[in-house]
Each structure stands twice: as structure tokens, then as C-alpha cells.
Design a protein around this motif. Structure first.
Motif, short mmCIF file in Angstrom:
data_model
loop_
_atom_site.label_atom_id
_atom_site.label_comp_id
_atom_site.label_asym_id
_atom_site.label_seq_id
_atom_site.Cartn_x
_atom_site.Cartn_y
_atom_site.Cartn_z
N GLY A 65 1.15 -1.11 0.17
CA GLY A 65 0.35 -0.24 0.35
C GLY A 65 1.03 0.78 0.16
O GLY A 65 0.61 2.44 -0.21
N ASP A 66 2.06 1.12 0.09
CA ASP A 66 2.96 2.38 0.19
C ASP A 66 3.53 2.78 -1.33
O ASP A 66 4.50 3.93 -1.36
N THR A 67 3.47 1.89 -1.77
CA THR A 67 3.88 2.42 -2.99
C THR A 67 3.73 1.57 -4.62
O THR A 67 2.37 0.62 -3.91
N ALA A 68 3.32 2.01 -5.72
CA ALA A 68 2.59 1.79 -6.97
C ALA A 68 3.08 0.07 -6.65
O ALA A 68 4.17 -0.45 -7.45
N ASN A 69 2.04 -1.00 -7.51
CA ASN A 69 2.78 -2.40 -7.90
C ASN A 69 3.45 -1.81 -8.92
O ASN A 69 4.06 -3.03 -8.71
N ALA A 70 3.20 -1.32 -9.89
CA ALA A 70 4.59 -0.80 -10.95
C ALA A 70 5.91 -0.90 -11.20
O ALA A 70 6.54 -0.72 -11.70
N THR A 71 6.01 -0.52 -9.45
CA THR A 71 7.51 0.26 -9.36
C THR A 71 8.60 -0.78 -9.97
O THR A 71 9.59 -0.65 -10.21
N GLU A 72 8.11 -2.01 -8.75
CA GLU A 72 9.72 -3.02 -9.07
C GLU A 72 9.06 -3.66 -10.10
O GLU A 72 10.52 -4.57 -11.11
#
Length: 89
Positions: free
Chosen positions: A33-40
Motif C-alpha cells: 500500500g506504500d508504493t505502486a505495484n508497477a514500481t518493481e
């Protein structure tokens, strides 16, 4: 290194200005919940496009952003992965 894309993506001034590690292990929880799933996912794709050949990437269902593992714990699994990649196993 707040934004690794600075070194991996040609739209940034830092592109190809640093030696990028050739071994990567990325684990991320799909329930973060603290960053977008697409970041990694974006990081993994940028590394692949950059030419990194040893990229071990996985998303883990039902876990959060950090220390996501299918089994065991992140520290032990990471040390095992490093050891395996050091010796070429």
C-alpha cells in the motif's frame, strides 16, 4: 540511489554513466500500500532492457512491500541466493 531509472533509462542524463550490477534479486508483495505495484515491475523491465542477464524477480501474493517471500525469510533467502550466484551454482 532514490531513482535507479536514472542509470537504466535513456530518458535520464545518468543513463550508462554507472556500472550496473549484473545480479539482481527482487521480491515484492502484491498487497503493498506504500508504493505502486508497477514500481518493481518497471525496475525489472528496465534491468532486462539494459542487458542484465541474472534477474530473479517475483511478486508474492498476499504480502506487503518489504521482505516478501514465498517461504522462509528475506535475509536467509537473499544470503542463499548470493551464495549460489557467487559460486555459479
Amino acid at each position: 540511489m532514490y531513482n535507479p531509472m536514472y542509470y537504466l533509462n535513456s530518458s535520464y542524463d545518468g543513463y550508462q554513466s554507472s556500472e550496473v550490477a549484473q545480479n539482481w534479486r527482487i521480491r515484492t508483495g502484491i498487497a503493498q500500500g506504500d508504493t505502486a505495484n508497477a514500481t518493481e515491475v518497471n525496475l525489472a523491465l528496465a534491468l532486462e532492457n539494459y542487458g542484465v542477464e541474472n534477474l530473479d524477480f517475483a511478486t508474492i501474493w498476499g504480502q506487503g512491500h518489504t521482505m516478501a517471500e514465498l517461504n522462509g525469510n528475506g535475509t536467509t533467502n537473499f544470503i542463499q541466493w548470493v551464495t549460489e550466484n557467487e559460486t555459479g551454482a
